[in-house]
Design a protein around this motif. Structure first.
Motif, PDB file in Angstrom:
ATOM      1  N   ARG A  69       0.838  -1.198   0.000  1.00 21.36           N
ATOM      2  CA  ARG A  69       0.000   0.000   0.000  1.00 21.36           C
ATOM      3  C   ARG A  69       0.880   1.259   0.000  1.00 21.36           C
ATOM      4  O   ARG A  69       0.589   2.231  -0.716  1.00 21.36           O
ATOM      5  CB  ARG A  69      -0.915   0.013   1.221  1.00 21.36           C
ATOM      6  CG  ARG A  69      -1.791   1.255   1.332  1.00 21.36           C
ATOM      7  CD  ARG A  69      -2.588   1.243   2.620  1.00 21.36           C
ATOM      8  NE  ARG A  69      -1.701   1.199   3.773  1.00 21.36           N
ATOM      9  CZ  ARG A  69      -2.112   1.014   5.022  1.00 21.36           C
ATOM     10  NH1 ARG A  69      -3.398   0.835   5.282  1.00 21.36           N
ATOM     11  NH2 ARG A  69      -1.244   0.986   6.022  1.00 21.36           N
ATOM     12  N   GLU A  70       1.953   1.236   0.763  1.00 20.95           N
ATOM     13  CA  GLU A  70       2.857   2.392   0.808  1.00 20.95           C
ATOM     14  C   GLU A  70       3.512   2.617  -0.550  1.00 20.95           C
ATOM     15  O   GLU A  70       3.581   3.755  -1.041  1.00 20.95           O
ATOM     16  CB  GLU A  70       3.919   2.164   1.883  1.00 20.95           C
ATOM     17  CG  GLU A  70       4.895   3.312   2.040  1.00 20.95           C
ATOM     18  CD  GLU A  70       5.912   3.084   3.151  1.00 20.95           C
ATOM     19  OE1 GLU A  70       6.887   3.836   3.220  1.00 20.95           O
ATOM     20  OE2 GLU A  70       5.718   2.138   3.950  1.00 20.95           O
ATOM     21  N   LEU A  71       3.985   1.526  -1.171  1.00 22.55           N
ATOM     22  CA  LEU A  71       4.609   1.662  -2.491  1.00 22.55           C
ATOM     23  C   LEU A  71       3.592   2.100  -3.541  1.00 22.55           C
ATOM     24  O   LEU A  71       3.874   2.957  -4.385  1.00 22.55           O
ATOM     25  CB  LEU A  71       5.231   0.324  -2.910  1.00 22.55           C
ATOM     26  CG  LEU A  71       6.658   0.034  -2.470  1.00 22.55           C
ATOM     27  CD1 LEU A  71       7.074  -1.339  -2.965  1.00 22.55           C
ATOM     28  CD2 LEU A  71       7.625   1.101  -2.982  1.00 22.55           C
ATOM     29  N   GLY A  72       2.409   1.490  -3.505  1.00 20.95           N
ATOM     30  CA  GLY A  72       1.374   1.842  -4.468  1.00 20.95           C
ATOM     31  C   GLY A  72       0.949   3.287  -4.345  1.00 20.95           C
ATOM     32  O   GLY A  72       0.715   3.972  -5.355  1.00 20.95           O
ATOM     33  N   THR A  73       0.860   3.768  -3.112  1.00 15.13           N
ATOM     34  CA  THR A  73       0.504   5.166  -2.889  1.00 15.13           C
ATOM     35  C   THR A  73       1.576   6.090  -3.461  1.00 15.13           C
ATOM     36  O   THR A  73       1.275   7.125  -4.071  1.00 15.13           O
ATOM     37  CB  THR A  73       0.319   5.429  -1.388  1.00 15.13           C
ATOM     38  OG1 THR A  73      -0.730   4.586  -0.883  1.00 15.13           O
ATOM     39  CG2 THR A  73      -0.032   6.881  -1.123  1.00 15.13           C
ATOM     40  N   HIS A  74       2.834   5.706  -3.269  1.00 13.85           N
ATOM     41  CA  HIS A  74       3.953   6.493  -3.810  1.00 13.85           C
ATOM     42  C   HIS A  74       3.860   6.564  -5.329  1.00 13.85           C
ATOM     43  O   HIS A  74       4.008   7.649  -5.929  1.00 13.85           O
ATOM     44  CB  HIS A  74       5.278   5.870  -3.382  1.00 13.85           C
ATOM     45  CG  HIS A  74       6.485   6.579  -3.923  1.00 13.85           C
ATOM     46  ND1 HIS A  74       7.071   6.217  -5.120  1.00 13.85           N
ATOM     47  CD2 HIS A  74       7.197   7.635  -3.443  1.00 13.85           C
ATOM     48  CE1 HIS A  74       8.106   7.015  -5.351  1.00 13.85           C
ATOM     49  NE2 HIS A  74       8.200   7.883  -4.353  1.00 13.85           N
ATOM     50  N   TYR A  75       3.600   5.432  -5.975  1.00 15.58           N
ATOM     51  CA  TYR A  75       3.497   5.399  -7.433  1.00 15.58           C
ATOM     52  C   TYR A  75       2.323   6.250  -7.905  1.00 15.58           C
ATOM     53  O   TYR A  75       2.439   7.028  -8.860  1.00 15.58           O
ATOM     54  CB  TYR A  75       3.324   3.962  -7.916  1.00 15.58           C
ATOM     55  CG  TYR A  75       3.260   3.818  -9.415  1.00 15.58           C
ATOM     56  CD1 TYR A  75       4.411   3.584 -10.162  1.00 15.58           C
ATOM     57  CD2 TYR A  75       2.042   3.910 -10.096  1.00 15.58           C
ATOM     58  CE1 TYR A  75       4.352   3.453 -11.547  1.00 15.58           C
ATOM     59  CE2 TYR A  75       1.978   3.785 -11.472  1.00 15.58           C
ATOM     60  CZ  TYR A  75       3.131   3.552 -12.188  1.00 15.58           C
ATOM     61  OH  TYR A  75       3.067   3.425 -13.555  1.00 15.58           O
ATOM     62  N   ARG A  76       1.187   6.093  -7.228  1.00 16.95           N
ATOM     63  CA  ARG A  76      -0.013   6.854  -7.590  1.00 16.95           C
ATOM     64  C   ARG A  76       0.232   8.360  -7.525  1.00 16.95           C
ATOM     65  O   ARG A  76      -0.076   9.096  -8.474  1.00 16.95           O
ATOM     66  CB  ARG A  76      -1.150   6.471  -6.634  1.00 16.95           C
ATOM     67  CG  ARG A  76      -2.473   7.177  -6.902  1.00 16.95           C
ATOM     68  CD  ARG A  76      -3.402   6.991  -5.718  1.00 16.95           C
ATOM     69  NE  ARG A  76      -2.920   7.722  -4.536  1.00 16.95           N
ATOM     70  CZ  ARG A  76      -3.374   7.518  -3.300  1.00 16.95           C
ATOM     71  NH1 ARG A  76      -4.295   6.594  -3.068  1.00 16.95           N
ATOM     72  NH2 ARG A  76      -2.886   8.227  -2.299  1.00 16.95           N
ATOM     73  N   ASP A  77       0.808   8.801  -6.411  1.00 22.36           N
ATOM     74  CA  ASP A  77       0.986  10.241  -6.215  1.00 22.36           C
ATOM     75  C   ASP A  77       2.084  10.792  -7.121  1.00 22.36           C
ATOM     76  O   ASP A  77       1.971  11.912  -7.636  1.00 22.36           O
ATOM     77  CB  ASP A  77       1.298  10.530  -4.753  1.00 22.36           C
ATOM     78  CG  ASP A  77       0.138  10.151  -3.831  1.00 22.36           C
ATOM     79  OD1 ASP A  77      -0.984   9.922  -4.341  1.00 22.36           O
ATOM     80  OD2 ASP A  77       0.356  10.062  -2.609  1.00 22.36           O
ATOM     81  N   LYS A  78       3.145  10.016  -7.331  1.00 18.90           N
ATOM     82  CA  LYS A  78       4.237  10.461  -8.204  1.00 18.90           C
ATOM     83  C   LYS A  78       3.759  10.657  -9.635  1.00 18.90           C
ATOM     84  O   LYS A  78       4.226  11.551 -10.355  1.00 18.90           O
ATOM     85  CB  LYS A  78       5.372   9.426  -8.185  1.00 18.90           C
ATOM     86  CG  LYS A  78       6.592   9.814  -9.012  1.00 18.90           C
ATOM     87  CD  LYS A  78       7.637   8.717  -9.036  1.00 18.90           C
ATOM     88  CE  LYS A  78       7.232   7.582  -9.953  1.00 18.90           C
ATOM     89  NZ  LYS A  78       8.341   6.628 -10.209  1.00 18.90           N
ATOM     90  N   ASN A  79       2.794   9.834 -10.049  1.00 11.78           N
ATOM     91  CA  ASN A  79       2.295   9.897 -11.416  1.00 11.78           C
ATOM     92  C   ASN A  79       0.968  10.646 -11.544  1.00 11.78           C
ATOM     93  O   ASN A  79       0.315  10.595 -12.591  1.00 11.78           O
ATOM     94  CB  ASN A  79       2.141   8.478 -11.978  1.00 11.78           C
ATOM     95  CG  ASN A  79       3.471   7.805 -12.211  1.00 11.78           C
ATOM     96  OD1 ASN A  79       4.136   8.043 -13.215  1.00 11.78           O
ATOM     97  ND2 ASN A  79       3.888   6.957 -11.268  1.00 11.78           N
TER      98      ASN A  79
END
Length: 229
Positions: free
Chosen positions: A118-128
Motif C-alpha cells: 500500500r505504501e509503495l502503491g501510494t507512492h506510485y499513484r501520487d508520483k504519477n
C-alpha cells in the motif's frame, strides 16, 4: 444430476486440499471518493461512465512463460465479467521492470505484506498524479504466495491489492474485493463439472473457474460504483 454433482464434489475435496486466500487484513483509510452525479449534470448531456482502470505491476519473479499467458488466463475473463457487470470499459496497464515496485519483497506476514505494498502503491499513484477514486486500482501480480496460506491480499473498497498467479481465480478475487465483493456471496456451480465463482474464499485446483461474480456480488460492485461518473 445432483447425485453426480455430489460425487464429483466429494472426489475433488478428497484429492486436493483447499488453499485459503486469507485476505483478512486491515486498512482503515477511508474508501476512495465517489463523485455524486447531480440531476442537473444528467439533464442536458449524456454522461459516459468512467472506465475501470487497473494498473497491474508484474513482479520480477514472474516467469516469461506466465507473462505470455497473463492476459488470456488471468485478465480477459475478469475484464469481460466486469464490463458486463458494470457497463463500463475496463483498461489494464501492465508495469514491468520498474523497481522498487516490481521487486517488492512481498513474502511474509499478511498485514506486513499489504502495508508495504500500500505504501509503495501510494507512492506510485501520487508520483504519477493518478487519482484517488473508486475506479482506479493498483495490483501487484506475483509468482508465489505471500506465505503458506495467503494467495492474495486486499481490503474491501480500497485501491491496493496483491495477487499470486498460481491460480486463475486470484486476480479476479482480489479485484473483486477492491470493488466491495464478498466471500459470503460466492458459490459453486455445476456446468458438467464443478466451478467456483471469483469470490470463493478457498480454491480447489481440481474444480473449474466459473469466471463470473454471483448476482449478489454484482449488485455490491454496482452499488460501490453507483455514485461514480
Amino acid at each position: 444430476m445432483s447425485t453426480l454433482k455430489n460425487i464429483l464434489t466429494t472426489f475433488a475435496m478428497l484429492l486436493i486440499p483447499l488453499t485459503t486466500y486469507a485476505t483478512q487484513v486491515i486498512d482503515e483509510t477511508p474508501w476512495p471518493l465517489a463523485t455524486l452525479l447531480t440531476p442537473k449534470s444528467l439533464s442536458n448531456v449524456a454522461v459516459e461512465r468512467r472506465p475501470l482502470f487497473v494498473i497491474a505491476f508484474v513482479h520480477d519473479d514472474v516467469h516469461e512463460t506466465t507473462i505470455s499467458s497473463l492476459f488470456s488466463h488471468h485478465l480477459v475473463p475478469l475484464i469481460k465479467e466486469l464490463q458486463e457487470t458494470t457497463g463500463r470499459k475496463v483498461s489494464v496497464r501492465l508495469v514491468r521492470d520498474e523497481p522498487p515496485y516490481t521487486n517488492y519483497a512481498y513474502k511474509g506476514a499478511s498485514q506486513t505484506s499489504y502495508d508495504g505494498w500500500r505504501e509503495l502503491g501510494t507512492h506510485y499513484r501520487d508520483k504519477n498524479n493518478l487519482p484517488v477514486n473508486r475506479t482506479t486500482k493498483f495490483i501487484l501480480l506475483t509468482k508465489d504466495y505471500m506465505n503458506d496460506e495467503t494467495a492474495g491480499l486486499a481490503v474491501s473498497g480500497q485501491q491496493f491489492a496483491i495477487a499470486s498467479l498460481v491460480h486463475k481465480q486470484v486476480v479476479g478475487h482480489e479485484i473483486g474485493h477492491l470493488l466491495d465483493a464478498q466471500h459470503e456471496l460466492s458459490e459453486e456451480r455445476f456446468y458438467g463439472w464443478i466451478c467456483e465463482t471469483f469470490m470463493i474464499p478457498k480454491v480447489n485446483p481440481l474444480k473449474g473457474n466459473c469466471e463470473v461474480f454471483t448476482d449478489p456480488n454484482r449488485s455490491r460492485i454496482n452499488a460501490y460504483l453507483a455514485n461514480v461518473p
